[in-house]
Enzyme design. Structure first.
Site, PDB file in Angstrom:
ATOM      1  N   GLY A   1       2.792   2.220  10.883  1.00 22.85           N
ATOM      2  CA  GLY A   1       3.709   3.351  10.758  1.00 22.85           C
ATOM      3  C   GLY A   1       4.436   3.694  12.045  1.00 22.85           C
ATOM      4  O   GLY A   1       5.065   4.750  12.153  1.00 22.85           O
TER       5      GLY A   1
ATOM      6  N   GLY B   1       3.118  -1.181   4.228  1.00 27.32           N
ATOM      7  CA  GLY B   1       3.145   0.259   3.949  1.00 27.32           C
ATOM      8  C   GLY B   1       4.561   0.698   3.596  1.00 27.32           C
ATOM      9  O   GLY B   1       5.028   0.512   2.472  1.00 27.32           O
ATOM     10  N   GLY B   2       5.242   1.240   4.564  1.00 25.52           N
ATOM     11  CA  GLY B   2       6.566   1.845   4.355  1.00 25.52           C
ATOM     12  C   GLY B   2       7.547   0.970   3.591  1.00 25.52           C
ATOM     13  O   GLY B   2       8.221   1.451   2.657  1.00 25.52           O
TER      14      GLY B   2
ATOM     15  N   SER C   1       3.739  -2.151  10.116  1.00 22.92           N
ATOM     16  CA  SER C   1       5.200  -2.159  10.280  1.00 22.92           C
ATOM     17  C   SER C   1       5.853  -3.482   9.876  1.00 22.92           C
ATOM     18  O   SER C   1       6.842  -3.893  10.473  1.00 22.92           O
ATOM     19  CB  SER C   1       5.586  -1.790  11.721  1.00 22.92           C
ATOM     20  OG  SER C   1       5.145  -0.485  12.047  1.00 22.92           O
TER      21      SER C   1
ATOM     22  N   GLU D   1      -6.726   4.439   8.143  1.00 23.05           N
ATOM     23  CA  GLU D   1      -6.530   5.877   7.867  1.00 23.05           C
ATOM     24  C   GLU D   1      -7.779   6.476   7.241  1.00 23.05           C
ATOM     25  O   GLU D   1      -8.103   7.639   7.489  1.00 23.05           O
ATOM     26  CB  GLU D   1      -5.288   6.062   6.969  1.00 23.05           C
ATOM     27  CG  GLU D   1      -4.010   5.824   7.764  1.00 23.05           C
ATOM     28  CD  GLU D   1      -2.846   5.257   6.955  1.00 23.05           C
ATOM     29  OE1 GLU D   1      -2.884   5.327   5.711  1.00 23.05           O
ATOM     30  OE2 GLU D   1      -1.900   4.723   7.584  1.00 23.05           O
TER      31      GLU D   1
ATOM     32  N   ASN E   1       0.862  -1.182   0.000  1.00 22.33           N
ATOM     33  CA  ASN E   1       0.000   0.000   0.000  1.00 22.33           C
ATOM     34  C   ASN E   1       0.899   1.233   0.000  1.00 22.33           C
ATOM     35  O   ASN E   1       1.534   1.531   0.999  1.00 22.33           O
ATOM     36  CB  ASN E   1      -0.889  -0.033   1.257  1.00 22.33           C
ATOM     37  CG  ASN E   1      -1.730   1.225   1.399  1.00 22.33           C
ATOM     38  OD1 ASN E   1      -1.790   2.053   0.488  1.00 22.33           O
ATOM     39  ND2 ASN E   1      -2.382   1.365   2.546  1.00 22.33           N
ATOM     40  N   TRP E   2       0.946   1.899  -1.145  1.00 24.48           N
ATOM     41  CA  TRP E   2       1.845   3.064  -1.261  1.00 24.48           C
ATOM     42  C   TRP E   2       1.301   4.275  -0.499  1.00 24.48           C
ATOM     43  O   TRP E   2       1.989   5.260  -0.327  1.00 24.48           O
ATOM     44  CB  TRP E   2       2.033   3.438  -2.731  1.00 24.48           C
ATOM     45  CG  TRP E   2       2.781   2.423  -3.545  1.00 24.48           C
ATOM     46  CD1 TRP E   2       3.264   1.203  -3.127  1.00 24.48           C
ATOM     47  CD2 TRP E   2       3.143   2.536  -4.932  1.00 24.48           C
ATOM     48  NE1 TRP E   2       3.893   0.569  -4.175  1.00 24.48           N
ATOM     49  CE2 TRP E   2       3.834   1.356  -5.283  1.00 24.48           C
ATOM     50  CE3 TRP E   2       2.944   3.531  -5.911  1.00 24.48           C
ATOM     51  CZ2 TRP E   2       4.328   1.146  -6.580  1.00 24.48           C
ATOM     52  CZ3 TRP E   2       3.429   3.309  -7.194  1.00 24.48           C
ATOM     53  CH2 TRP E   2       4.120   2.130  -7.517  1.00 24.48           C
ATOM     54  N   LYS E   3       0.048   4.237  -0.097  1.00 23.41           N
ATOM     55  CA  LYS E   3      -0.609   5.384   0.562  1.00 23.41           C
ATOM     56  C   LYS E   3      -0.404   6.633  -0.307  1.00 23.41           C
ATOM     57  O   LYS E   3      -0.380   6.517  -1.518  1.00 23.41           O
ATOM     58  CB  LYS E   3      -0.068   5.552   1.989  1.00 23.41           C
ATOM     59  CG  LYS E   3      -0.170   4.239   2.782  1.00 23.41           C
ATOM     60  CD  LYS E   3       0.062   4.398   4.248  1.00 23.41           C
ATOM     61  CE  LYS E   3      -0.074   3.038   4.928  1.00 23.41           C
ATOM     62  NZ  LYS E   3       0.035   3.094   6.377  1.00 23.41           N
TER      63      LYS E   3
ATOM     64  N   HIS F   1      -9.444   0.989   5.150  1.00 23.80           N
ATOM     65  CA  HIS F   1      -8.151   1.179   5.818  1.00 23.80           C
ATOM     66  C   HIS F   1      -8.352   2.082   7.041  1.00 23.80           C
ATOM     67  O   HIS F   1      -9.167   3.000   7.006  1.00 23.80           O
ATOM     68  CB  HIS F   1      -7.137   1.810   4.848  1.00 23.80           C
ATOM     69  CG  HIS F   1      -5.746   1.751   5.380  1.00 23.80           C
ATOM     70  ND1 HIS F   1      -5.284   2.637   6.329  1.00 23.80           N
ATOM     71  CD2 HIS F   1      -4.732   0.890   5.145  1.00 23.80           C
ATOM     72  CE1 HIS F   1      -4.034   2.318   6.638  1.00 23.80           C
ATOM     73  NE2 HIS F   1      -3.666   1.270   5.926  1.00 23.80           N
TER      74      HIS F   1
ATOM     75  N   GLU G   1      -5.019  -5.118  10.546  1.00 25.71           N
ATOM     76  CA  GLU G   1      -4.023  -4.070  10.744  1.00 25.71           C
ATOM     77  C   GLU G   1      -4.291  -3.358  12.063  1.00 25.71           C
ATOM     78  O   GLU G   1      -5.096  -2.417  12.114  1.00 25.71           O
ATOM     79  CB  GLU G   1      -4.091  -3.057   9.596  1.00 25.71           C
ATOM     80  CG  GLU G   1      -3.753  -3.631   8.244  1.00 25.71           C
ATOM     81  CD  GLU G   1      -3.153  -2.574   7.316  1.00 25.71           C
ATOM     82  OE1 GLU G   1      -2.062  -2.824   6.804  1.00 25.71           O
ATOM     83  OE2 GLU G   1      -3.760  -1.506   7.132  1.00 25.71           O
TER      84      GLU G   1
HETATM   85  P1  13P Z   1       3.276   0.392   7.623  1.00 24.24           P
HETATM   86  O1  13P Z   1       3.801  -0.910   7.034  1.00 24.24           O
HETATM   87  O2  13P Z   1       3.990   1.598   7.103  1.00 24.24           O
HETATM   88  O3  13P Z   1       3.158   0.322   9.110  1.00 24.24           O
HETATM   89  O4  13P Z   1       1.765   0.529   7.049  1.00 24.24           O
HETATM   90  C1  13P Z   1       0.892  -0.532   7.212  1.00 24.24           C
HETATM   91  C2  13P Z   1      -0.349  -0.234   6.480  1.00 24.24           C
HETATM   92  O5  13P Z   1      -1.158   0.554   6.923  1.00 24.24           O
HETATM   93  C3  13P Z   1      -0.590  -0.903   5.195  1.00 24.24           C
HETATM   94  O6  13P Z   1      -1.873  -0.683   4.733  1.00 24.24           O
END
Ligand code: 13P
Length: 250
Positions: free
Chosen positions: A173, A234-235, A213, A97, A9-11, A95, A167
């Site tokens: 994050g 994510g990251g 993470s 977020e 997920n590149w967000k 998600h 999640e």
């Molecule tokens: P991180 O891997 O950056 O913690 O993000 C997880 C995430 O929200 C993937 O959708």
């Protein structure tokens, strides 16, 4: 046997140029990987070009959200048939977020998931508790409720094809990955919930990811857990080498 699914997920990261650079780096690194479904989820502006670049490759594309109507006066939203048109195969819905910053509700998450599914796009439905709920000790009940509301109205054979992503909000994050046991406990509970709602076949088939993470150092331990069928990253999905190592569980 469930095929593992590893999604990035590149967000709200990566311009088209940056995203293309990432994709060009990733393609050769994961060439030949067949036993894992690999998915990247770019921002909306990059979806079309990334999808056409990846056509015929072993990497699928997912959107980061999808609206529940086929079209209409919904400024800023994207409909499932529009994603389908460009070859998008998955859509993240619910998600944390989106729930936290954009007011998405369990009902809306369900509507988005159903619209995606109806258009032939596999929803990756995200669930997960906050730190406060984890500390209160009610997280299993909380997550089961999110799963029940998000999957409302699906038929058992449809539910079997969904992807659920656990999640925990406190692990996103923050660099604080859930322990392998914490991830397994909730993923197993999600599977039991699906079994209770839709029967044993659906519970057995549905794929459940862990997210929060995830990094190269933790992928193997997570994938060894029986109820963790993949990860939502994510990251670490923003670096081709890291993401390729996660895809290969290295
Ligand atoms: P991180 O891997 O950056 O913690 O993000 C997880 C995430 O929200 C993937 O959708």
């Amino acid at each position: 046997m469930r095929k593992p699914i590893i999604a990035g997920n590149w967000k709200m990261h990566n311009t088209i140029a940056e995203g293309m650079k990432l994709i060009r780096g990733l393609i050769p690194l994961v060439k030949g990987v067949k036993d894992v479904d690999i998915v990247v989820c770019p921002t909306a502006t990059a979806l079309a070009v990334v999808t056409s670049t990846l056509r015929g490759k072993n990497i699928q594309v997912g959107a980061q959200n999808v609206h529940w109507e086929k079209d209409g006066a919904y400024t800023g939203e994207i409909a499932a048939p529009m994603l389908k048109e460009i070859g998008v195969k998955y859509a993240i819905v619910g998600h944390s977020e989106r729930r936290q910053y954009f007011g998405e509700t369990d009902e809306g998450v369900n509507k988005r998931a159903r619209a995606a599914f109806a258009a032939g796009i596999t929803p990756i439905i995200c669930v997960g508790e906050s730190l406060a709920t984890r500390e209160k000790g009610t997280y299993l009940r909380f997550v089961a409720r999110q799963v029940r509301l998000a999957t409302n109205g699906f038929q058992p054979e449809e539910a079997a094809k969904l992807v659920l992503a656990y999640e925990p909000v406190w692990a996103i994050g923050t660099g604080k990955t859930a322990t392998f046991e914490q991830a397994e406990e909730v993923c197993a509970h999600i599977r039991q919930t699906i079994t209770r709602l839709f029967g044993a076949a659906a519970g057995d088939k549905i794929r459940i990811q862990y997210g929060g993470s995830v990094k190269t150092a933790t992928i193997r331990g997570l994938m060894e857990k029986p109820d963790v069928d993949g990860v939502l990253v994510g990251g670490a999905a923003l670096k081709a080498v890291d993401f390729s190592q996660i895809v290969k569980f290295q």
